[in-house]
Write a protein that holds these residues in place. Sequence first.
Motif, PDB file in Angstrom:
ATOM      1  N   PHE A  13       0.823  -1.205   0.000  1.00 16.37           N
ATOM      2  CA  PHE A  13       0.000   0.000   0.000  1.00 16.37           C
ATOM      3  C   PHE A  13       0.859   1.257   0.000  1.00 16.37           C
ATOM      4  O   PHE A  13       0.618   2.197  -0.770  1.00 16.37           O
ATOM      5  N   VAL A  14       1.867   1.289   0.847  1.00 14.88           N
ATOM      6  CA  VAL A  14       2.736   2.469   0.942  1.00 14.88           C
ATOM      7  C   VAL A  14       3.488   2.681  -0.373  1.00 14.88           C
ATOM      8  O   VAL A  14       3.592   3.814  -0.860  1.00 14.88           O
ATOM      9  N   ALA A  15       4.004   1.619  -0.952  1.00 16.57           N
ATOM     10  CA  ALA A  15       4.734   1.740  -2.213  1.00 16.57           C
ATOM     11  C   ALA A  15       3.812   2.213  -3.339  1.00 16.57           C
ATOM     12  O   ALA A  15       4.185   3.088  -4.136  1.00 16.57           O
ATOM     13  N   THR A  16       2.614   1.679  -3.399  1.00 16.42           N
ATOM     14  CA  THR A  16       1.653   2.091  -4.421  1.00 16.42           C
ATOM     15  C   THR A  16       1.262   3.554  -4.247  1.00 16.42           C
ATOM     16  O   THR A  16       1.190   4.308  -5.219  1.00 16.42           O
ATOM     17  N   ALA A  17       1.029   3.957  -3.015  1.00 12.99           N
ATOM     18  CA  ALA A  17       0.678   5.356  -2.750  1.00 12.99           C
ATOM     19  C   ALA A  17       1.821   6.288  -3.146  1.00 12.99           C
ATOM     20  O   ALA A  17       1.599   7.350  -3.730  1.00 12.99           O
ATOM     21  N   MET A  18       3.047   5.902  -2.867  1.00 14.27           N
ATOM     22  CA  MET A  18       4.202   6.730  -3.190  1.00 14.27           C
ATOM     23  C   MET A  18       4.390   6.843  -4.700  1.00 14.27           C
ATOM     24  O   MET A  18       4.613   7.943  -5.224  1.00 14.27           O
ATOM     25  N   ILE A  19       4.283   5.736  -5.398  1.00 13.58           N
ATOM     26  CA  ILE A  19       4.435   5.755  -6.859  1.00 13.58           C
ATOM     27  C   ILE A  19       3.345   6.600  -7.489  1.00 13.58           C
ATOM     28  O   ILE A  19       3.599   7.403  -8.396  1.00 13.58           O
ATOM     29  N   THR A  20       2.110   6.470  -7.001  1.00 15.61           N
ATOM     30  CA  THR A  20       1.005   7.266  -7.517  1.00 15.61           C
ATOM     31  C   THR A  20       1.245   8.752  -7.281  1.00 15.61           C
ATOM     32  O   THR A  20       0.983   9.586  -8.155  1.00 15.61           O
ATOM     33  N   MET A  21       1.765   9.103  -6.120  1.00 11.94           N
ATOM     34  CA  MET A  21       2.068  10.495  -5.809  1.00 11.94           C
ATOM     35  C   MET A  21       3.134  11.038  -6.759  1.00 11.94           C
ATOM     36  O   MET A  21       3.003  12.146  -7.294  1.00 11.94           O
ATOM     37  N   PHE A  22       4.192  10.280  -6.991  1.00  7.64           N
ATOM     38  CA  PHE A  22       5.258  10.716  -7.890  1.00  7.64           C
ATOM     39  C   PHE A  22       4.745  10.891  -9.319  1.00  7.64           C
ATOM     40  O   PHE A  22       5.071  11.864  -9.986  1.00  7.64           O
ATOM     41  N   VAL A  23       3.944   9.940  -9.780  1.00  7.28           N
ATOM     42  CA  VAL A  23       3.405  10.024 -11.141  1.00  7.28           C
ATOM     43  C   VAL A  23       2.476  11.232 -11.269  1.00  7.28           C
ATOM     44  O   VAL A  23       2.512  11.947 -12.272  1.00  7.28           O
ATOM     45  N   GLY A  24       1.661  11.478 -10.255  1.00  4.94           N
ATOM     46  CA  GLY A  24       0.763  12.629 -10.293  1.00  4.94           C
ATOM     47  C   GLY A  24       1.527  13.938 -10.327  1.00  4.94           C
ATOM     48  O   GLY A  24       1.188  14.852 -11.090  1.00  4.94           O
TER      49      GLY A  24
END
Length: 53
Positions: A13-24
Amino acid sequence: MPFGVPTGRYITFVATAMITMFVGAQTVHIYYRPLDDLDAYIEKAKKEKNKMK
């Protein structure tokens, strides 16, 4: 880490949230280009500051 959540699921969950934040953030900088006119804003702020003196 929340109680009762397995470590693997939490890390996923944390990794997915971080990747999504970076992509956004990258998407905003590619499409909306908020830093292109940063120099103009700085110059405007400097001129306004000098007017106040």
